[in-house]
Write an enzyme that holds these catalytic residues in place. Structure first.
Site, PDB file in Angstrom:
ATOM      1  N   LYS A 112       0.817  -1.231   0.000  1.00  0.00           N
ATOM      2  CA  LYS A 112       0.000   0.000   0.000  1.00  0.00           C
ATOM      3  C   LYS A 112       0.837   1.262   0.000  1.00  0.00           C
ATOM      4  O   LYS A 112       0.497   2.243  -0.665  1.00  0.00           O
ATOM      5  CB  LYS A 112      -0.961   0.023   1.182  1.00  0.00           C
ATOM      6  CG  LYS A 112      -0.315  -0.253   2.514  1.00  0.00           C
ATOM      7  CD  LYS A 112      -0.835  -1.541   3.065  1.00  0.00           C
ATOM      8  CE  LYS A 112       0.026  -2.081   4.167  1.00  0.00           C
ATOM      9  NZ  LYS A 112      -0.516  -3.291   4.748  1.00  0.00           N
ATOM     10  N   LYS A 212      -3.896   3.697   2.542  1.00  0.00           N
ATOM     11  CA  LYS A 212      -5.074   3.002   2.002  1.00  0.00           C
ATOM     12  C   LYS A 212      -6.145   4.007   1.571  1.00  0.00           C
ATOM     13  O   LYS A 212      -6.794   3.829   0.533  1.00  0.00           O
ATOM     14  CB  LYS A 212      -5.615   2.027   3.044  1.00  0.00           C
ATOM     15  CG  LYS A 212      -4.621   0.897   3.349  1.00  0.00           C
ATOM     16  CD  LYS A 212      -4.961   0.157   4.626  1.00  0.00           C
ATOM     17  CE  LYS A 212      -3.984  -0.990   4.876  1.00  0.00           C
ATOM     18  NZ  LYS A 212      -4.118  -1.595   6.199  1.00  0.00           N
TER      19      LYS A 212
HETATM   20  N1  LIG Z   1       1.328  -9.155   6.457  1.00  0.00           N
HETATM   21  C1  LIG Z   1       0.103  -8.783   6.138  1.00  0.00           C
HETATM   22  O1  LIG Z   1      -0.874  -9.217   6.745  1.00  0.00           O
HETATM   23  C2  LIG Z   1      -0.120  -7.825   5.001  1.00  0.00           C
HETATM   24  C3  LIG Z   1      -1.431  -7.406   4.696  1.00  0.00           C
HETATM   25  C4  LIG Z   1      -1.656  -6.558   3.606  1.00  0.00           C
HETATM   26  C5  LIG Z   1      -0.579  -6.121   2.878  1.00  0.00           C
HETATM   27  N2  LIG Z   1       0.690  -6.500   3.221  1.00  0.00           N
HETATM   28  C6  LIG Z   1       1.808  -6.009   2.417  1.00  0.00           C
HETATM   29  O2  LIG Z   1       2.389  -7.113   1.735  1.00  0.00           O
HETATM   30  C7  LIG Z   1       3.788  -6.914   1.582  1.00  0.00           C
HETATM   31  C8  LIG Z   1       4.525  -8.097   2.199  1.00  0.00           C
HETATM   32  O3  LIG Z   1       4.239  -8.151   3.573  1.00  0.00           O
HETATM   33  P1  LIG Z   1       4.661  -9.404   4.469  1.00  0.00           P
HETATM   34  O4  LIG Z   1       3.990  -9.199   5.779  1.00  0.00           O
HETATM   35  O5  LIG Z   1       4.458 -10.663   3.730  1.00  0.00           O
HETATM   36  O6  LIG Z   1       6.239  -9.124   4.654  1.00  0.00           O
HETATM   37  P2  LIG Z   1       7.312 -10.086   5.343  1.00  0.00           P
HETATM   38  O7  LIG Z   1       6.653 -11.174   6.106  1.00  0.00           O
HETATM   39  O8  LIG Z   1       8.252  -9.198   6.061  1.00  0.00           O
HETATM   40  O9  LIG Z   1       8.051 -10.774   4.108  1.00  0.00           O
HETATM   41  C9  LIG Z   1       8.764 -10.023   3.185  1.00  0.00           C
HETATM   42  C10 LIG Z   1       9.377 -10.937   2.163  1.00  0.00           C
HETATM   43  O10 LIG Z   1       9.960 -10.128   1.151  1.00  0.00           O
HETATM   44  C11 LIG Z   1      11.273 -10.620   0.877  1.00  0.00           C
HETATM   45  N3  LIG Z   1      12.088  -9.540   0.334  1.00  0.00           N
HETATM   46  C12 LIG Z   1      12.402  -8.362   0.889  1.00  0.00           C
HETATM   47  N4  LIG Z   1      13.163  -7.630   0.046  1.00  0.00           N
HETATM   48  C13 LIG Z   1      13.327  -8.390  -1.065  1.00  0.00           C
HETATM   49  C14 LIG Z   1      14.015  -8.207  -2.287  1.00  0.00           C
HETATM   50  N5  LIG Z   1      14.687  -7.076  -2.543  1.00  0.00           N
HETATM   51  N6  LIG Z   1      13.968  -9.192  -3.209  1.00  0.00           N
HETATM   52  C15 LIG Z   1      13.294 -10.341  -2.957  1.00  0.00           C
HETATM   53  N7  LIG Z   1      12.615 -10.580  -1.816  1.00  0.00           N
HETATM   54  C16 LIG Z   1      12.637  -9.600  -0.880  1.00  0.00           C
HETATM   55  C17 LIG Z   1      11.769 -11.140   2.214  1.00  0.00           C
HETATM   56  O11 LIG Z   1      12.843 -12.018   1.982  1.00  0.00           O
HETATM   57  P3  LIG Z   1      13.523 -12.825   3.172  1.00  0.00           P
HETATM   58  O12 LIG Z   1      12.564 -13.942   3.446  1.00  0.00           O
HETATM   59  O13 LIG Z   1      14.789 -13.296   2.599  1.00  0.00           O
HETATM   60  O14 LIG Z   1      13.674 -11.879   4.314  1.00  0.00           O
HETATM   61  C18 LIG Z   1      10.484 -11.818   2.721  1.00  0.00           C
HETATM   62  O15 LIG Z   1      10.375 -13.110   2.183  1.00  0.00           O
HETATM   63  C19 LIG Z   1       4.092  -5.577   2.254  1.00  0.00           C
HETATM   64  O16 LIG Z   1       4.074  -4.576   1.291  1.00  0.00           O
HETATM   65  C20 LIG Z   1       2.931  -5.373   3.198  1.00  0.00           C
HETATM   66  O17 LIG Z   1       2.657  -4.009   3.460  1.00  0.00           O
HETATM   67  C21 LIG Z   1       0.936  -7.336   4.263  1.00  0.00           C
END
Ligand SMILES: NC(=O)c1ccc[n+]([C@@H]2O[C@H](COP(=O)([O-])OP(=O)(O)OC[C@H]3O[C@@H](n4cnc5c(N)ncnc54)[C@H](OP(=O)(O)O)[C@@H]3O)[C@@H](O)[C@H]2O)c1
Length: 424
Positions: A112, A212
């Protein structure tokens, strides 16, 4: 395969389309959520072709060979039909997504902050290169709000779109309301249960729901906004006193992101704590849940409630976007094309302010005071929205807590008070 009909005619059943190959960038909460859904429900017509992550040495649920550690490899792999960008780095996400769109690719993102910051460029890239970007997961997780606004309500004027867009702060406020606890222990409990990040600033200071709201402003009203144009005030300074003040009037404090259509074709957007009474559907949206109320000119009131975060709910939204891409859906941004509305902050809004900082009181320049209790350190009255925007950071640093009552009025005509609360 063919089906024989009683008329001797035959219909050839189309052979199933080949599965869409996904390049999954990011394998954290959301990436693994989507992966788990696709494993749990086989036959959806999607297969994860490649996965990119950042750190080579992290322990994973899949063997190391399943991963690439260079997201760019996926960008340049022609065998991938669609890219799903779910990383936690907004700047890098924009580089990856904009590069993919320049290749005319189909992309899904959940980021977002990135979409809110770069929406004009992302729309332009889609037009110029013919790619498609969908981002339902970026707003309220599993609640299908963006497609509802863009496609279903693409033509209808909307009086307001308002809601609870952040589950972490809602969880903290719910705990405080139920236990009478202070902010710090309620936040600690949210962090322990995985409902709040270790660094809670984006959620608690309302930066996340502001992103958002900015995304929804484009789809619901055709207005493109920069983050700094929108007032965001959070709950970092809320106290049990404030929650008790609301409870005396049978109200709850919720962080409400509100997009309001005002007279003269002006839109305003406010993302702040607000007193919400039982007549609002948002009153009952508790814990980590999100809710959105749409006030449409002809359809009337609609209310959507659901989980705004978590691997499965967010993965569900990404899955819906993948299916939409397969059907060649793209956002039409119909109200952006019509471009009929302006954006205004030239308003006075009625707030409850609790502070012991005299300077802040002077700086905000109350134009009208409706209630004041020196012993409890709060004041209720109208202040210019521009003053709140200007002193937003100082309010936060000074430990002040602000919640709006729901009343606003044009800055120049004090007599015309509008009750925004009535349309929520
Ligand atoms: N979590 C939620 O409930 C939620 C809800 C709505 C939206 N979102 C959005 O969805 C996105 C992901 O959130 P998340 O909670 O899944 O994050 P997360 O659990 O912190 O996971 C992030 C992932 O991205 C990978 N990553 C980071 N930089 C990278 C790069 N340069 N190249 C390749 N991979 C990379 C990390 O790799 P490593 O595994 O090696 O660290 C990890 O696997 C964010 O933008 C967040 O705002 C999340």
């Amino acid at each position: 395969m063919s089906l024989a009909l009683s008329t001797n005619a035959t219909i050839s059943a189309a052979s199933p389309a080949p599965a869409l190959r996904i390049g999954l960038i990011g394998f954290g909460c959301v990436g693994q959520g989507l992966y788990a859904i696709l494993q749990q429900v086989p036959g959806l017509g999607f297969e994860v072709g490649r996965i990119a992550v950042k750190s080579p040495d992290k322990p994973r649920s899949l063997p190391k060979e399943a991963f690439s550690f260079q997201a760019d490899e996926l960008l340049h792999d022609p065998a991938l039909d669609v890219l799903v960008e779910v990383i936690d780095d907004a700047e890098e996400a924009f580089r990856l997504v904009s590069t993919a769109l320049r290749q005319g690719r189909r992309v899904v993102t959940a980021n977002k902050a990135m979409v809110a910051q770069h929406l004009p460029e992302l729309v332009a890239l889609q037009h110029e290169y013919g790619g498609t970007l969908l981002y339902e997961a970026a707003v309220c997780g599993s609640i299908p709000i963006i497609r509802t606004l863009d496609a279903y309500f693409g033509q209808e004027p909307l009086r307001s779109v308002s809601g609870i867009f952040n589950g972490s702060s809602n969880y903290v406020l719910t705990r405080m309301g139920q236990d009478g606890s202070e902010y710090a222990p309620a936040l600690a409990e949210a962090q322990l249960k995985g409902f709040a990040e270790t660094d809670p600033t984006l959620d608690m200071a309302a930066f996340d729901p502001r992103s958002k709201a900015i995304i929804l402003a484009a789809h619901a009203y055709g207005v493109l906004l920069q983050p700094d144009q929108v007032l965001n005030l959070g709950i970092e300074n809320v106290s049990a006193t404030d929650i008790a003040y609301a409870a005396i009037a049978n109200q709850k404090i919720k962080v409400v992101a509100g997009l309001y259509l005002l007279p003269d074709n002006q839109l305003t957007v406010l993302v702040t704590p607000q007193f919400v009474d039982q007549s609002s559907p948002l009153y009952a949206v508790d814990d980590e849940f999100n809710g959105v109320v749409i006030e449409a000119e002809f359809a009337g009131t609609q209310f959507l409630r659901g989980r705004g975060a978590g691997g499965h709910p967010t993965g569900s939204a990404v899955l819906a976007d993948l299916a939409a891409l397969r059907g060649n859906f793209h956002y039409a941004y119909p109200k952006l094309a019509a471009a009929q509305l302006g954006y205004t902050t030239d308003l006075e809004i009625e707030i409850y302010l609790r502070t012991d900082d005299e300077l802040i009181l002077d700086q905000l320049g109350f134009t009208d005071i409706t209630e004041e209790a020196d012993e409890d350190g709060y004041i209720v009255g109208f202040v210019p929205l521009d003053a709140l925007l200007q002193h937003r950071d100082r309010l936060r640093q000074a430990g002040a807590f602000v919640a709006r009552t729901g009343n606003v009025r044009p800055a120049t005509q004090p007599a015309d008070t509008l009750a925004l609360a009535e349309v929520e």
